[in-house]
Design a protein around this motif. Structure first.
Motif, PDB file in Angstrom:
ATOM      1  N   CYS A  29       0.795  -1.157   0.052  1.00 28.84           N
ATOM      2  CA  CYS A  29       0.036  -0.075   0.035  1.00 28.84           C
ATOM      3  C   CYS A  29       1.100   1.267   0.004  1.00 28.84           C
ATOM      4  CB  CYS A  29      -1.037  -0.117   1.219  1.00 28.84           C
ATOM      5  SG  CYS A  29      -1.896   1.413   1.331  1.00 28.84           S
ATOM      6  N   PRO A  30       1.852   1.588   0.826  1.00 29.65           N
ATOM      7  CA  PRO A  30       2.688   2.683   0.861  1.00 29.65           C
ATOM      8  C   PRO A  30       3.521   2.813  -0.463  1.00 29.65           C
ATOM      9  CG  PRO A  30       3.563   1.242   2.625  1.00 29.65           C
ATOM     10  CD  PRO A  30       2.173   0.673   2.138  1.00 29.65           C
ATOM     11  N   ALA A  31       4.015   1.404  -0.883  1.00 31.98           N
ATOM     12  CA  ALA A  31       4.841   1.405  -1.730  1.00 31.98           C
ATOM     13  C   ALA A  31       4.310   1.980  -3.204  1.00 31.98           C
ATOM     14  CB  ALA A  31       5.271  -0.062  -1.972  1.00 31.98           C
ATOM     15  N   LEU A  32       2.845   1.869  -3.317  1.00 39.22           N
ATOM     16  CA  LEU A  32       2.124   2.416  -4.193  1.00 39.22           C
ATOM     17  C   LEU A  32       1.610   3.789  -4.116  1.00 39.22           C
ATOM     18  CD1 LEU A  32       0.617   1.781  -7.028  1.00 39.22           C
ATOM     19  CD2 LEU A  32      -1.349   0.854  -5.635  1.00 39.22           C
ATOM     20  N   ALA A  33       1.360   4.021  -2.865  1.00 37.51           N
ATOM     21  CA  ALA A  33       0.767   5.452  -2.558  1.00 37.51           C
ATOM     22  C   ALA A  33       1.908   6.540  -2.434  1.00 37.51           C
ATOM     23  CB  ALA A  33      -0.182   5.435  -1.348  1.00 37.51           C
ATOM     24  N   VAL A  34       2.911   6.423  -1.907  1.00 40.93           N
ATOM     25  CA  VAL A  34       3.711   7.463  -1.368  1.00 40.93           C
ATOM     26  C   VAL A  34       5.068   7.688  -2.133  1.00 40.93           C
ATOM     27  CG1 VAL A  34       2.613   7.708   0.793  1.00 40.93           C
ATOM     28  CG2 VAL A  34       4.623   6.335   0.616  1.00 40.93           C
ATOM     29  N   THR A  35       5.023   6.655  -3.410  1.00 37.07           N
ATOM     30  CA  THR A  35       6.327   6.682  -3.821  1.00 37.07           C
ATOM     31  C   THR A  35       6.466   7.644  -5.110  1.00 37.07           C
ATOM     32  OG1 THR A  35       5.696   4.815  -5.114  1.00 37.07           O
ATOM     33  CG2 THR A  35       6.928   4.582  -2.904  1.00 37.07           C
ATOM     34  N   SER A  36       5.465   8.543  -5.380  1.00 37.99           N
ATOM     35  CA  SER A  36       5.639   9.374  -6.554  1.00 37.99           C
ATOM     36  C   SER A  36       6.814  10.290  -6.541  1.00 37.99           C
ATOM     37  CB  SER A  36       4.403  10.124  -6.684  1.00 37.99           C
ATOM     38  OG  SER A  36       4.179  11.032  -5.294  1.00 37.99           O
ATOM     39  N   ARG A 152       9.886   6.553 -10.650  1.00 40.48           N
ATOM     40  CA  ARG A 152       8.619   7.059 -10.668  1.00 40.48           C
ATOM     41  C   ARG A 152       8.800   8.630 -11.035  1.00 40.48           C
ATOM     42  NH1 ARG A 152       3.793   5.366  -6.822  1.00 40.48           N
ATOM     43  NH2 ARG A 152       2.650   6.678  -8.485  1.00 40.48           N
ATOM     44  N   GLU A 153       9.659   9.190  -9.920  1.00 37.69           N
ATOM     45  CA  GLU A 153       9.776  10.583 -10.251  1.00 37.69           C
ATOM     46  C   GLU A 153      10.693  10.784 -11.422  1.00 37.69           C
ATOM     47  OE1 GLU A 153      11.788  14.588  -7.706  1.00 37.69           O
ATOM     48  OE2 GLU A 153      11.709  12.449  -6.649  1.00 37.69           O
ATOM     49  N   LEU A 154      11.581  10.138 -11.845  1.00 32.36           N
ATOM     50  CA  LEU A 154      12.448  10.677 -12.781  1.00 32.36           C
ATOM     51  C   LEU A 154      11.649  10.423 -14.217  1.00 32.36           C
ATOM     52  CD1 LEU A 154      15.267  11.105 -14.213  1.00 32.36           C
ATOM     53  CD2 LEU A 154      15.544   8.392 -14.304  1.00 32.36           C
ATOM     54  N   PHE A 155      10.782   9.346 -14.321  1.00 34.30           N
ATOM     55  CA  PHE A 155      10.073   9.301 -15.770  1.00 34.30           C
ATOM     56  C   PHE A 155       8.673  10.098 -15.461  1.00 34.30           C
ATOM     57  CE2 PHE A 155      12.786   5.631 -15.961  1.00 34.30           C
ATOM     58  CZ  PHE A 155      13.457   5.898 -16.852  1.00 34.30           C
ATOM     59  N   GLY A 156       8.257  10.273 -14.452  1.00 39.18           N
ATOM     60  CA  GLY A 156       6.954  10.923 -14.188  1.00 39.18           C
ATOM     61  C   GLY A 156       7.052  12.407 -14.278  1.00 39.18           C
ATOM     62  N   SER A 157       8.209  12.989 -13.741  1.00 35.49           N
ATOM     63  CA  SER A 157       8.393  14.359 -13.556  1.00 35.49           C
ATOM     64  C   SER A 157       9.781  14.846 -14.345  1.00 35.49           C
ATOM     65  CB  SER A 157       8.363  14.743 -12.072  1.00 35.49           C
ATOM     66  OG  SER A 157       6.932  14.319 -11.447  1.00 35.49           O
ATOM     67  N   GLY A 158      10.517  13.869 -14.531  1.00 40.66           N
ATOM     68  CA  GLY A 158      11.690  14.431 -15.014  1.00 40.66           C
ATOM     69  C   GLY A 158      12.812  14.998 -14.216  1.00 40.66           C
ATOM     70  N   PRO A 180      -1.779   3.731 -11.395  1.00 34.42           N
ATOM     71  CA  PRO A 180      -1.591   2.654 -12.201  1.00 34.42           C
ATOM     72  C   PRO A 180      -0.213   2.570 -12.692  1.00 34.42           C
ATOM     73  CG  PRO A 180      -3.543   4.045 -12.805  1.00 34.42           C
ATOM     74  CD  PRO A 180      -2.782   4.830 -11.833  1.00 34.42           C
ATOM     75  N   GLY A 181       0.702   3.666 -12.731  1.00 36.61           N
ATOM     76  CA  GLY A 181       1.957   3.374 -13.355  1.00 36.61           C
ATOM     77  C   GLY A 181       2.917   3.003 -12.073  1.00 36.61           C
ATOM     78  N   GLY A 182       2.496   3.280 -10.815  1.00 41.40           N
ATOM     79  CA  GLY A 182       3.257   2.683  -9.582  1.00 41.40           C
ATOM     80  C   GLY A 182       2.908   1.138  -9.556  1.00 41.40           C
ATOM     81  N   PHE A 183       1.728   0.697  -9.950  1.00 37.34           N
ATOM     82  CA  PHE A 183       1.435  -0.457  -9.640  1.00 37.34           C
ATOM     83  C   PHE A 183       1.956  -1.280 -10.912  1.00 37.34           C
ATOM     84  CE2 PHE A 183      -1.735  -4.148 -10.661  1.00 37.34           C
ATOM     85  CZ  PHE A 183      -1.712  -4.591  -9.130  1.00 37.34           C
ATOM     86  N   ILE A 190       8.944  -6.773  -8.922  1.00 35.00           N
ATOM     87  CA  ILE A 190       8.734  -7.897  -8.378  1.00 35.00           C
ATOM     88  C   ILE A 190       9.342  -9.203  -9.064  1.00 35.00           C
ATOM     89  CG2 ILE A 190       7.167  -9.465  -7.308  1.00 35.00           C
ATOM     90  CD1 ILE A 190       5.733  -6.956  -6.048  1.00 35.00           C
ATOM     91  N   ALA A 191       8.676  -8.975 -10.247  1.00 34.78           N
ATOM     92  CA  ALA A 191       9.097 -10.169 -11.110  1.00 34.78           C
ATOM     93  C   ALA A 191      10.817 -10.269 -11.524  1.00 34.78           C
ATOM     94  CB  ALA A 191       8.601  -9.803 -12.585  1.00 34.78           C
ATOM     95  N   ALA A 192      11.340  -8.980 -11.500  1.00 35.51           N
ATOM     96  CA  ALA A 192      12.623  -9.079 -11.831  1.00 35.51           C
ATOM     97  C   ALA A 192      13.472  -9.631 -10.700  1.00 35.51           C
ATOM     98  CB  ALA A 192      13.254  -7.720 -12.072  1.00 35.51           C
TER      99      ALA A 192
END
Length: 221
Positions: A29-36, A152-158, A180-183, A190-192
């Motif tokens: 949950c936090p890995a998805l919600a607060v890692t922008s 996420r920050e690099l590709f989402g905000s540069g 959705p992008g975080g998910f 996880i797969a890697a």
């Protein structure tokens, strides 16, 4: 020397082999919600690291006096107390971060990884190993959070830590800072990590088989 090696192994397993997010898929949950952003991810990671380490120490100290029938309420009470300390500290010294993370800080109380380490490890071991177990799991959680946040920050905000990295030419992929992008990113990571883990397990099995054959040959000689 052997004790130091054991403590290192206890700490190291939380970084990769039993990484809470990438290998055990806990506390997503936090890995998805607060890692922008990296800052939010780091703050949450450090908060969880402190809580899980401190709770492991507390549970280990009082484990002999805790009735097994009420151990879960004891865990919750200990975690809630430590989380309250974290919340008050952030509110006093880092009000902006506290506002960003407030609802998720409260949810730390019921994070599966913290309860799991208290039950599986701290309740059965002394203080020092329990400290290293909590610290290792917390470090693995923090590292995973920061890695996810950085991507996420690099590709989402540069940017990284708010500092422009990509330049004006880059058109940010907004989906990366949205859930959705975080998910998707977490699923791929996880797969890697599972693929790398399987490779390491096979490598260990191969080394063990070779060592066993060498031992048999020495015995025959």
């Amino acid at each position: 020397m052997k004790e130091q090696t054991n403590l290192w192994e206890i700490f190291y397993k939380g970084l990769f082999e039993q990484n809470p997010i990438f290998r055990l898929a806990l506390s997503l949950c936090p890995a998805l919600a607060v890692t922008s952003t990296v800052v939010n991810a780091l703050a949450m990671g450090l908060s969880v690291m402190f809580v899980i380490t401190a709770n492991n120490v507390v549970v280990s100290i009082f484990r002999r006096w805790v009735n097994p029938k009420v151990r879960v309420p004891v865990y919750i009470t200990s975690i809630a107390t430590i989380v309250t300390v974290v919340q008050l500290t952030l509110q006093a010294f880092f009000p902006v971060l506290f506002k960003e993370l407030s609802i998720y800080l409260a949810l730390i109380v019921v994070f599966a990884i913290i309860l799991a380490r208290a039950e599986v490890f701290a309740m059965k071991n002394t203080v020092i190993p329990s400290f290293f177990d909590g610290f290792g799991m917390g470090a693995g959680f923090t590292g995973a959070m920061v890695l996810i946040g950085a991507i996420r920050e690099l590709f989402g905000s540069g940017t990284i830590l708010g500092i422009p990295i990509m330049g004006d030419w880059y058109d940010p992929a907004l989906i990366m800072v949205l859930p959705p992008g975080g998910f998707i990113l977490i699923g791929l990571m996880i797969a890697a990590f599972n693929i790398m883990g399987e490779y390491q397990d096979k490598l260990k099995e191969t080394k063990a088989a070779i060592s066993s054959q060498d031992a048999i040959q020495r015995g025959e000689a």
